[in-house]
Motif scaffolding. Sequence first.
Motif, PDB file in Angstrom:
ATOM      1  N   MET A  12      18.986-102.921 -22.559  1.00 20.00           N
ATOM      2  CA  MET A  12      20.005-103.905 -22.150  1.00 20.00           C
ATOM      3  C   MET A  12      21.347-103.606 -22.799  1.00 20.00           C
ATOM      4  SD  MET A  12      17.941-107.472 -21.942  1.00 20.00           S
ATOM      5  CE  MET A  12      16.699-107.170 -23.170  1.00 20.00           C
ATOM      6  N   MET A  13      21.312-103.294 -24.089  1.00 20.33           N
ATOM      7  CA  MET A  13      22.581-103.060 -24.790  1.00 20.33           C
ATOM      8  C   MET A  13      23.161-101.688 -24.453  1.00 20.33           C
ATOM      9  SD  MET A  13      24.954-104.225 -26.505  1.00 20.33           S
ATOM     10  CE  MET A  13      24.576-105.714 -27.395  1.00 20.33           C
ATOM     11  N   GLY A  14      22.325-100.643 -24.510  1.00 18.02           N
ATOM     12  CA  GLY A  14      22.831 -99.291 -24.227  1.00 18.02           C
ATOM     13  C   GLY A  14      23.440 -99.208 -22.834  1.00 18.02           C
ATOM     14  N   TRP A  31      21.151 -90.657 -21.398  1.00 20.44           N
ATOM     15  CA  TRP A  31      19.731 -90.303 -21.508  1.00 20.44           C
ATOM     16  C   TRP A  31      18.950 -91.555 -21.889  1.00 20.44           C
ATOM     17  CZ3 TRP A  31      16.456 -91.059 -25.651  1.00 20.44           C
ATOM     18  CH2 TRP A  31      15.140 -90.581 -25.467  1.00 20.44           C
ATOM     19  N   ASN A  32      17.770 -91.690 -21.300  1.00 20.99           N
ATOM     20  CA  ASN A  32      16.853 -92.756 -21.701  1.00 20.99           C
ATOM     21  C   ASN A  32      15.429 -92.224 -21.635  1.00 20.99           C
ATOM     22  OD1 ASN A  32      16.710 -95.678 -22.405  1.00 20.99           O
ATOM     23  ND2 ASN A  32      15.308 -95.699 -20.673  1.00 20.99           N
ATOM     24  N   ARG A  33      14.591 -92.708 -22.554  1.00 20.82           N
ATOM     25  CA  ARG A  33      13.193 -92.246 -22.578  1.00 20.82           C
ATOM     26  C   ARG A  33      12.536 -92.448 -21.225  1.00 20.82           C
ATOM     27  NH1 ARG A  33       9.019 -95.405 -26.354  1.00 20.82           N
ATOM     28  NH2 ARG A  33       9.747 -97.080 -24.981  1.00 20.82           N
ATOM     29  N   SER A  34      12.696 -93.640 -20.636  1.00 25.93           N
ATOM     30  CA  SER A  34      12.173 -93.876 -19.291  1.00 25.93           C
ATOM     31  C   SER A  34      13.299 -93.549 -18.306  1.00 25.93           C
ATOM     32  CB  SER A  34      11.767 -95.340 -19.114  1.00 25.93           C
ATOM     33  OG  SER A  34      10.998 -95.753 -20.227  1.00 25.93           O
ATOM     34  N   PRO A  35      13.174 -92.435 -17.581  1.00 24.73           N
ATOM     35  CA  PRO A  35      14.312 -91.955 -16.783  1.00 24.73           C
ATOM     36  C   PRO A  35      14.805 -92.947 -15.725  1.00 24.73           C
ATOM     37  CG  PRO A  35      12.575 -90.290 -16.922  1.00 24.73           C
ATOM     38  CD  PRO A  35      12.014 -91.533 -17.515  1.00 24.73           C
ATOM     39  N   ALA A  36      13.926 -93.854 -15.257  1.00 26.98           N
ATOM     40  CA  ALA A  36      14.333 -94.769 -14.180  1.00 26.98           C
ATOM     41  C   ALA A  36      15.560 -95.592 -14.568  1.00 26.98           C
ATOM     42  CB  ALA A  36      13.171 -95.702 -13.835  1.00 26.98           C
ATOM     43  N   ARG A  37      15.729 -95.822 -15.862  1.00 26.39           N
ATOM     44  CA  ARG A  37      16.841 -96.675 -16.302  1.00 26.39           C
ATOM     45  C   ARG A  37      18.206 -96.002 -16.162  1.00 26.39           C
ATOM     46  NH1 ARG A  37      14.627-100.281 -21.432  1.00 26.39           N
ATOM     47  NH2 ARG A  37      15.127-102.243 -20.434  1.00 26.39           N
ATOM     48  N   THR A  38      18.211 -94.696 -15.921  1.00 30.36           N
ATOM     49  CA  THR A  38      19.510 -94.026 -15.762  1.00 30.36           C
ATOM     50  C   THR A  38      20.118 -94.330 -14.388  1.00 30.36           C
ATOM     51  OG1 THR A  38      18.440 -92.034 -14.956  1.00 30.36           O
ATOM     52  CG2 THR A  38      18.937 -92.088 -17.301  1.00 30.36           C
ATOM     53  N   THR A  91      22.255 -98.966 -33.214  1.00 30.87           N
ATOM     54  CA  THR A  91      20.938 -99.600 -33.273  1.00 30.87           C
ATOM     55  C   THR A  91      20.892-100.544 -34.463  1.00 30.87           C
ATOM     56  OG1 THR A  91      20.051 -97.543 -32.418  1.00 30.87           O
ATOM     57  CG2 THR A  91      18.468 -99.049 -33.452  1.00 30.87           C
ATOM     58  N   ASN A  92      20.253-101.696 -34.307  1.00 30.47           N
ATOM     59  CA  ASN A  92      20.120-102.608 -35.440  1.00 30.47           C
ATOM     60  C   ASN A  92      19.215-101.990 -36.500  1.00 30.47           C
ATOM     61  OD1 ASN A  92      18.570-104.997 -36.855  1.00 30.47           O
ATOM     62  ND2 ASN A  92      20.519-105.784 -36.153  1.00 30.47           N
ATOM     63  N   GLY A  93      19.690-101.946 -37.735  1.00 31.22           N
ATOM     64  CA  GLY A  93      18.881-101.373 -38.806  1.00 31.22           C
ATOM     65  C   GLY A  93      19.325-101.890 -40.151  1.00 31.22           C
TER      66      GLY A  93
HETATM   67  P1  NDP Z   1      15.912-102.933 -25.167  1.00 25.61           P
HETATM   68  O1  NDP Z   1      14.524-103.311 -25.519  1.00 25.61           O
HETATM   69  O2  NDP Z   1      16.480-103.459 -23.900  1.00 25.61           O
HETATM   70  O3  NDP Z   1      16.050-101.342 -25.153  1.00 25.61           O
HETATM   71  C1  NDP Z   1      15.429-100.565 -26.147  1.00 25.61           C
HETATM   72  C2  NDP Z   1      15.819 -99.126 -25.919  1.00 25.61           C
HETATM   73  O4  NDP Z   1      15.179 -98.325 -26.915  1.00 25.61           O
HETATM   74  C3  NDP Z   1      15.375 -98.577 -24.564  1.00 25.61           C
HETATM   75  O5  NDP Z   1      16.316 -97.638 -24.129  1.00 25.61           O
HETATM   76  C4  NDP Z   1      14.048 -97.923 -24.926  1.00 25.61           C
HETATM   77  O6  NDP Z   1      13.670 -96.910 -24.017  1.00 25.61           O
HETATM   78  C5  NDP Z   1      14.431 -97.296 -26.255  1.00 25.61           C
HETATM   79  N1  NDP Z   1      13.262 -96.944 -27.049  1.00 25.61           N
HETATM   80  C6  NDP Z   1      12.361 -97.764 -27.631  1.00 25.61           C
HETATM   81  N2  NDP Z   1      11.436 -97.063 -28.298  1.00 25.61           N
HETATM   82  C7  NDP Z   1      11.762 -95.752 -28.121  1.00 25.61           C
HETATM   83  C8  NDP Z   1      11.192 -94.535 -28.579  1.00 25.61           C
HETATM   84  N3  NDP Z   1      10.093 -94.513 -29.364  1.00 25.61           N
HETATM   85  N4  NDP Z   1      11.816 -93.371 -28.230  1.00 25.61           N
HETATM   86  C9  NDP Z   1      12.927 -93.385 -27.462  1.00 25.61           C
HETATM   87  N5  NDP Z   1      13.513 -94.507 -26.985  1.00 25.61           N
HETATM   88  C10 NDP Z   1      12.938 -95.677 -27.330  1.00 25.61           C
HETATM   89  O7  NDP Z   1      16.839-103.367 -26.411  1.00 25.61           O
HETATM   90  P2  NDP Z   1      18.400-103.651 -26.439  1.00 25.61           P
HETATM   91  O8  NDP Z   1      19.090-102.652 -25.596  1.00 25.61           O
HETATM   92  O9  NDP Z   1      18.629-105.105 -26.204  1.00 25.61           O
HETATM   93  O10 NDP Z   1      18.705-103.387 -27.971  1.00 25.61           O
HETATM   94  C11 NDP Z   1      18.972-102.078 -28.455  1.00 25.61           C
HETATM   95  C12 NDP Z   1      19.506-102.195 -29.878  1.00 25.61           C
HETATM   96  O11 NDP Z   1      20.710-102.966 -29.857  1.00 25.61           O
HETATM   97  C13 NDP Z   1      18.522-102.915 -30.826  1.00 25.61           C
HETATM   98  O12 NDP Z   1      18.547-102.312 -32.086  1.00 25.61           O
HETATM   99  C14 NDP Z   1      19.104-104.320 -30.888  1.00 25.61           C
HETATM  100  O13 NDP Z   1      18.763-104.995 -32.081  1.00 25.61           O
HETATM  101  C15 NDP Z   1      20.604-104.025 -30.790  1.00 25.61           C
HETATM  102  N6  NDP Z   1      21.357-105.180 -30.341  1.00 25.61           N
HETATM  103  C16 NDP Z   1      20.969-105.845 -29.206  1.00 25.61           C
HETATM  104  C17 NDP Z   1      21.620-106.995 -28.822  1.00 25.61           C
HETATM  105  C18 NDP Z   1      21.200-107.754 -27.608  1.00 25.61           C
HETATM  106  O14 NDP Z   1      21.677-108.884 -27.449  1.00 25.61           O
HETATM  107  N7  NDP Z   1      20.387-107.188 -26.722  1.00 25.61           N
HETATM  108  C19 NDP Z   1      22.737-107.521 -29.617  1.00 25.61           C
HETATM  109  C20 NDP Z   1      23.138-106.693 -30.728  1.00 25.61           C
HETATM  110  C21 NDP Z   1      22.427-105.589 -31.094  1.00 25.61           C
HETATM  111  P3  NDP Z   1      12.706 -97.280 -22.755  1.00 25.61           P
HETATM  112  O15 NDP Z   1      13.632 -97.794 -21.684  1.00 25.61           O
HETATM  113  O16 NDP Z   1      12.085 -95.978 -22.415  1.00 25.61           O
HETATM  114  O17 NDP Z   1      11.722 -98.302 -23.239  1.00 25.61           O
END
Ligand code: NDP
Length: 287
Positions: A12-14, A31-38, A91-93
């Motif tokens: 959602m954020m990326g 790039w995304n691990r699950s390509p459908a999201r691109t 990324t949140n960390g």
């Molecule tokens: P999502 O769950 O929507 O997305 C997570 C992303 O991480 C996806 O692209 C997922 O890929 C990828 N991912 C997870 N595990 C792996 C792995 N092992 N290897 C490669 N890719 C992986 O989360 P958000 O986008 O909402 O959040 C992303 C970051 O942003 C988090 O750290 C969150 O705390 C931070 N954030 C989010 C906010 C929000 O309101 N959403 C606000 C502020 C910060 P795949 O699609 O393949 O699962």
Amino acid sequence: MTTHVSVLGLGMMGSALATALLKAGHHVTVWNRSPARTGPLVAQGALPAGTPAEAAAASPLVVVCLLTDDTVHEVFDTLGDVTGKTLVNLTNGTPAQARELAARAADHGAHYLDGGIMAVPQMIAGPHAYVFYSGDEQAYETHRATLAAFGGTKWTGTDPGRAALYDLALLTGMYGMVVGVLQAFALVRTEHISAEEFSELLVPWVTAMLASAPEMGRAIDTGQHLTDVSSLAVNQAAFPNFTATFRDQGVSPELFVPFQALLDRAIAEGHAADGLSRLADLLTVER
Ligand code: NDP
């Protein structure tokens, strides 16, 4: 200035970050691990990359937004040659994780910026969104204009962990507020009072109480905790009324019981005449 940017992670954020970069006119590789999201990003003009290394190779600026910093570590191993590139990890960390990633980036000849996003995806690129940054200041200055596509940019210092600290501290305040609001809703609901209607009283009350934060902050900064407003003794004496009422009304006191213990400790340690600000001292433990 138009530049090339790669975005790794299209959750959602990326996805919101990549969309903001495209709208700002940049050349974006995703790039995304699950390509459908691109798909939706490619439809807006982004170039898809098959691997993290392919994405990183496409741009001098690589924005990473994955679920956790552990995930970032995993993807880091697959980035290939990142010499001279700037990695921006949003990324949140934790501060410690940010410092570890900065050290790894330096080992690979890359510049590292860590960031804390103060927005939900729908706010990205809007007037109220901003991102804390820390780490390589030169890289920040070089890419600041590009990063401004996400919203405001706030520099917090060259310690790579600083942005995460600011981010987590603000979220700490938010979660504290959420815990109180949810407990209040749970309590009024036991008497069939509408939570939504009660929020009309709760919001101005909590907002008014929050106005004392600067004064509390001053007390914490100066160590002058004596108060003529509301002493710890008064708070400690009243607090059992909360836990007793929760129990009487059938609401779990589990989130509030630790606060009673902290108040009890404050009194036991001789701080009865101090204000609530003193509790920040009691919460501070040796590292
Ligand atoms: P999502 O769950 O929507 O997305 C997570 C992303 O991480 C996806 O692209 C997922 O890929 C990828 N991912 C997870 N595990 C792996 C792995 N092992 N290897 C490669 N890719 C992986 O989360 P958000 O986008 O909402 O959040 C992303 C970051 O942003 C988090 O750290 C969150 O705390 C931070 N954030 C989010 C906010 C929000 O309101 N959403 C606000 C502020 C910060 P795949 O699609 O393949 O699962």
